[in-house]
Motif scaffolding. Structure first.
Motif, PDB file in Angstrom:
ATOM      1  N   VAL A  19       9.132  29.215  18.164  1.00  0.00           N
ATOM      2  CA  VAL A  19       8.518  29.811  17.085  1.00  0.00           C
ATOM      3  C   VAL A  19       9.832  30.252  16.028  1.00  0.00           C
ATOM      4  CG1 VAL A  19       7.552  31.722  16.004  1.00  0.00           C
ATOM      5  CG2 VAL A  19       6.605  30.954  18.195  1.00  0.00           C
ATOM      6  N   LEU A  44       0.374  27.921  14.250  1.00  0.00           N
ATOM      7  CA  LEU A  44       0.606  29.306  14.320  1.00  0.00           C
ATOM      8  C   LEU A  44      -0.313  30.354  13.599  1.00  0.00           C
ATOM      9  CD1 LEU A  44       2.718  31.495  15.683  1.00  0.00           C
ATOM     10  CD2 LEU A  44       4.057  31.320  13.753  1.00  0.00           C
ATOM     11  N   ARG A  84      -0.543  33.928  12.690  1.00  0.00           N
ATOM     12  CA  ARG A  84      -0.130  35.244  12.493  1.00  0.00           C
ATOM     13  C   ARG A  84      -1.171  36.496  12.136  1.00  0.00           C
ATOM     14  NH1 ARG A  84       5.589  34.652  12.946  1.00  0.00           N
ATOM     15  NH2 ARG A  84       6.455  32.838  12.247  1.00  0.00           N
ATOM     16  N   GLU A 100      -0.831  34.346  18.035  1.00  0.00           N
ATOM     17  CA  GLU A 100       0.120  35.318  18.070  1.00  0.00           C
ATOM     18  C   GLU A 100      -0.053  36.582  17.692  1.00  0.00           C
ATOM     19  OE1 GLU A 100       4.925  35.141  16.470  1.00  0.00           O
ATOM     20  OE2 GLU A 100       3.171  35.781  14.994  1.00  0.00           O
ATOM     21  N   SER A 124       8.221  35.756  27.310  1.00  0.00           N
ATOM     22  CA  SER A 124       8.845  35.499  25.983  1.00  0.00           C
ATOM     23  C   SER A 124      10.185  35.668  26.112  1.00  0.00           C
ATOM     24  CB  SER A 124       7.914  36.445  24.865  1.00  0.00           C
ATOM     25  OG  SER A 124       6.687  36.245  24.860  1.00  0.00           O
ATOM     26  N   VAL A 147       7.194  31.613  25.389  1.00  0.00           N
ATOM     27  CA  VAL A 147       7.467  31.511  24.046  1.00  0.00           C
ATOM     28  C   VAL A 147       8.788  31.886  23.710  1.00  0.00           C
ATOM     29  CG1 VAL A 147       6.947  32.477  21.679  1.00  0.00           C
ATOM     30  CG2 VAL A 147       5.015  31.936  23.489  1.00  0.00           C
ATOM     31  N   GLN A 163      11.420  32.783  20.617  1.00  0.00           N
ATOM     32  CA  GLN A 163      11.453  33.197  19.266  1.00  0.00           C
ATOM     33  C   GLN A 163      12.971  32.741  18.845  1.00  0.00           C
ATOM     34  OE1 GLN A 163       9.160  34.671  17.150  1.00  0.00           O
ATOM     35  NE2 GLN A 163       7.789  34.997  18.785  1.00  0.00           N
TER      36      GLN A 163
END
Length: 267
Positions: free
Chosen positions: A84, A125, A127, A153, A202, A232, A234
């Motif tokens: 992401v 994605l 959000r 998410e 994550s 995931v 970031q």
């Protein structure tokens, strides 16, 4: 063609009069041949039948059509890394690796072709601002051609949005990656017979380099011990460096870095 003289034409001798009646019957049936109206009522029953097969044919179509070609060897475990990234963040250093990128359909949707050219699979994605809005979910999914599924998410709590999302996943034949627990629809997606996978761990920019690397190593170990995993990441400069270092390091026997479609449970 001269036989098409109108009956009002007096120039017609008896023979022309004989032709006039003959032309009349031919014209009258041809006119009711404008029972194209009858053809329209038949087109109406056929029209409802057309969407039905088309919808059925679309089951899993997007997932299968947009998945990157990848063979997960029998007996091996797959680890899918979902990236992401902020708008404008350069993922080119990771090009060629079997990764998956989750992109915002509003701010990054126009780059879907570029990400796929890197060899990445793409997830839509969702959000919070999209997830809790029925119109926004519908538009996001409809415009993201090339996506294998969605990354939920936010895991929304709007019941109407949940129903809409579940319906659209089935209609377009998309996979689902999301959280487990209260408010999640992971179980419902699986019950609907669609590919679904929970996020197992994550990596975030808030972590130190050592903690980020530990999270990836732990995910590797968990995949070997318990089965396929989804991590995931970031993205920022720190996590990019850690991910590059980890991806290029030797992997334990039986562990394969794979796109998300390869590790998902298929119906």
């Amino acid at each position: 063609m001269t036989i098409i003289f109108k009956p009002a034409d007096p120039a017609g001798s008896p023979a022309a009069a004989a032709n006039a009646p003959a032309a009349q019957p031919a014209t009258v049936p041809a006119q009711p041949a404008a029972p194209q109206v009858a053809a329209t009522p038949q087109a109406a029953p056929v029209a409802p039948a057309t969407p039905a097969p088309a919808t059925a044919q679309r089951q899993l179509a997007a997932f299968e059509r947009n998945a990157m070609p990848f063979n997960l060897p029998s007996g091996s475990r797959g680890l899918a890394v979902v990236l992401v990234a902020p708008v404008g963040f350069d993922l080119a250093p990771l090009a060629g690796l079997p990764l998956t990128v989750a992109i915002d359909p509003v701010t990054q949707g126009q780059n879907i072709g570029a990400y796929r050219a890197y060899g990445f699979e793409v997830l839509t994605l969702l959000r919070r601002d999209i997830r809790d809005s029925v119109p926004a979910i519908s538009q996001a999914i409809a415009t993201m051609n090339g996506s294998v599924g969605v990354f939920d998410e936010a895991t929304g709590s709007n019941p109407a949005a949940n129903i809409t999302l579940l319906s659209l996943l089935g209609e377009y034949g998309l996979a689902y990656v999301g959280q487990t627990g209260f408010g999640g629809i992971l179980g419902q997606v699986g019950e609907a017979g669609l590919p679904a996978m929970a996020i197992n761990s994550s990596v975030t920019p808030a972590m130190s380099s050592s903690d980020a690397r530990l999270a990836l190593d732990t995910a590797t170990r968990n995949a070997l011990e318990t089965g396929n995993q989804v991590v995931v990441v970031q993205m920022d400069n720190l996590t990019l460096d850690v991910l590059l270092s980890w991806a290029n390091a030797p992997k334990p026997r039986g562990l394969v870095l794979a796109p998300v479609s390869a590790v998902m449970r298929k119906p």
